[in-house]
Design an enzyme around this catalytic site. Structure first.
Site, PDB file in Angstrom:
ATOM      1  N   ARG A 233      16.341  10.801 -29.887  1.00  0.00           N
ATOM      2  CA  ARG A 233      15.847  11.102 -28.548  1.00  0.00           C
ATOM      3  C   ARG A 233      16.722  11.910 -27.782  1.00  0.00           C
ATOM      4  O   ARG A 233      17.891  11.674 -27.547  1.00  0.00           O
ATOM      5  CB  ARG A 233      15.398   9.878 -27.804  1.00  0.00           C
ATOM      6  CG  ARG A 233      14.353   8.911 -28.390  1.00  0.00           C
ATOM      7  CD  ARG A 233      12.825   9.748 -27.815  1.00  0.00           C
ATOM      8  NE  ARG A 233      11.732   9.108 -28.320  1.00  0.00           N
ATOM      9  CZ  ARG A 233      11.003   9.195 -29.409  1.00  0.00           C
ATOM     10  NH1 ARG A 233      11.579  10.071 -30.413  1.00  0.00           N
ATOM     11  NH2 ARG A 233       9.914   8.586 -29.703  1.00  0.00           N
ATOM     12  N   GLU A 262      11.558  16.619 -21.983  1.00  0.00           N
ATOM     13  CA  GLU A 262      10.640  17.406 -22.797  1.00  0.00           C
ATOM     14  C   GLU A 262       9.220  17.556 -21.946  1.00  0.00           C
ATOM     15  O   GLU A 262       8.883  16.513 -21.140  1.00  0.00           O
ATOM     16  CB  GLU A 262      10.099  16.552 -23.977  1.00  0.00           C
ATOM     17  CG  GLU A 262      11.458  16.491 -25.082  1.00  0.00           C
ATOM     18  CD  GLU A 262      11.103  15.750 -26.128  1.00  0.00           C
ATOM     19  OE1 GLU A 262      10.002  15.656 -26.696  1.00  0.00           O
ATOM     20  OE2 GLU A 262      12.109  15.695 -26.887  1.00  0.00           O
ATOM     21  N   HIS A 280      10.649  19.088 -31.241  1.00  0.00           N
ATOM     22  CA  HIS A 280      10.115  17.601 -31.455  1.00  0.00           C
ATOM     23  C   HIS A 280       9.231  17.618 -32.611  1.00  0.00           C
ATOM     24  O   HIS A 280       8.000  17.048 -32.238  1.00  0.00           O
ATOM     25  CB  HIS A 280       9.601  16.826 -30.181  1.00  0.00           C
ATOM     26  CG  HIS A 280       9.925  15.282 -30.344  1.00  0.00           C
ATOM     27  ND1 HIS A 280      10.337  14.509 -29.086  1.00  0.00           N
ATOM     28  CD2 HIS A 280       9.947  14.761 -31.382  1.00  0.00           C
ATOM     29  CE1 HIS A 280      10.213  13.420 -29.606  1.00  0.00           C
ATOM     30  NE2 HIS A 280       9.965  13.428 -30.967  1.00  0.00           N
TER      31      HIS A 280
HETATM   32  C1  DGY Z   1       8.881   9.210 -33.259  1.00  0.00           C
HETATM   33  O1  DGY Z   1       8.026   8.470 -33.900  1.00  0.00           O
HETATM   34  O2  DGY Z   1       9.603   8.405 -32.478  1.00  0.00           O
HETATM   35  C2  DGY Z   1       9.221  10.517 -33.340  1.00  0.00           C
HETATM   36  O3  DGY Z   1      10.037  11.127 -32.409  1.00  0.00           O
HETATM   37  C3  DGY Z   1       7.851  11.341 -33.218  1.00  0.00           C
HETATM   38  O4  DGY Z   1       7.277  11.137 -34.480  1.00  0.00           O
END
Ligand code: DGY
Length: 325
Positions: A233, A262, A280
């Protein structure tokens, strides 16, 4: 029959478990996230919500669903977009999609390890822009991946899947987690791992404890020849500090798939040298995204049936109701 709202278009077949269970599925046919008022309105009119990481399911949205909403299922393994504490307080169960995206996400993390180490972003941009003057022995001199030490921050399913790939590439793999894994390669402190790694790849969830885990101080502990990869993240890294480290040459390269705000990308990162930036797409294969949608929907079906699904993040009262409604 329960009413299930799906906040944004899902891959084809994604809502099949809901339809098979006979639920009334209200899908947002658009591929644009609901606004907060739209999300509140959707929550107010549903027994269950299937949402995406672009939806902020906060206390206000959960309050709008009070009395009716029983489960929120995120089509993602990360669930920092959902106020899980507020959901639990209201008896709303929260589900996610663990397990089905590990290999796909690990593939992308490894792509970034290779691309950033070998300066593939700068090289590709030059070719496209007509800036390549022809072969030169001093051009795009990256860092070797084989023989390098990969430091994994977090060693859950995705981190371990990256480790398997790294072994095949002849890397030496170490990892750090808050609790001793007891596994070979465990390094007791994050600072130690940062100092010992040629490549650092982040695989921790976003929580208050991991916000800016890699701040200016920690970035300064990395070797100037190191490569940083983030597929976890965005807010786990202080982007301003990262941009500064790249600009000044205190960090060799970075490969990023996630960002602090984002879809905005820090302008200094956009301009930073030796940086590979992706939008992402860690789990973005057709098969995996479809599986994620189905797993989220299966969680909803189970909760509405009164069962406890395996992908439960936190149980609301609904999972023990057992009334099958
Ligand atoms: C998640 O699943 O947390 C990813 O960032 C998106 O697939």
């Amino acid at each position: 029959m329960a009413r299930v709202v799906v906040t944004r278009r899902l891959p084809e077949g994604g809502v099949d478990p809901l339809l098979a269970a006979g639920h009334d599925v209200a899908e947002n046919e658009g591929d644009v996230a609901f606004s907060q008022p739209e999300l509140c309105a959707a929550a107010a009119d549903a027994d269950a919500m299937v949402c995406l990481l672009t939806d902020r399911v906060d206390a206000e949205v959960l309050a709008a669903g009070a009395g009716r909403l029983r489960v929120v299922a995120n089509v993602a393994v990360g669930h920092d977009n959902i106020d899980v504490a507020a959901a639990t307080e209201r008896g709303v169960a929260v589900c996610n999609t663990p397990g089905v995206l590990d290999e796909t996400t690990a593939d992308l993390a490894f792509l970034l390890i290779l691309a950033a180490s070998r300066l593939a972003g700068d090289a590709e941009r030059d070719v496209r822009a007509g800036r390549w003057p022809g072969w030169g022995i001093l051009q795009y001199l990256g860092r070797d991946v084989h023989g390098a030490t990969l430091g994994l921050v977090g060693f859950g399913r995705i981190g371990q899947a990256v480790a398997r790939r790294a072994s095949g590439f002849g890397m030496n793999v170490v990892h750090h987690t808050r609790r001793d894994t007891g596994l070979p390669g465990y390094v007791a402190t994050l600072d130690e791992l940062l100092a010992a790694s040629d490549v650092v790849s982040l695989h921790v969830p976003l929580t208050p404890a991991t916000h800016h885990l890699l701040d200016a101080d920690r970035l300064a502990r990395l070797r100037p020849t190191a490569v940083l990869v983030n597929t976890a993240r965005g807010p786990v890294v202080d982007e301003e500090a990262l941009a500064e480290a790249l600009e000044s040459g205190r960090l060799f390269a970075a490969g990023l798939d996630v960002y602090e705000r984002e879809p905005e990308v820090h302008p200094r990162l956009l301009a930073a040298p030796r940086t590979v930036l992706l939008p992402h797409i860690g789990s973005a294969s057709q098969a995996t995204r479809t599986r994620m949608a189905r797993v989220a929907c299966e969680g909803v079906v189970a909760v509405l049936r009164g069962d406890q699904p395996p992908n439960l993040v936190s149980a609301g009262s609904s999972t023990s109701r057992g009334d099958g409604s």
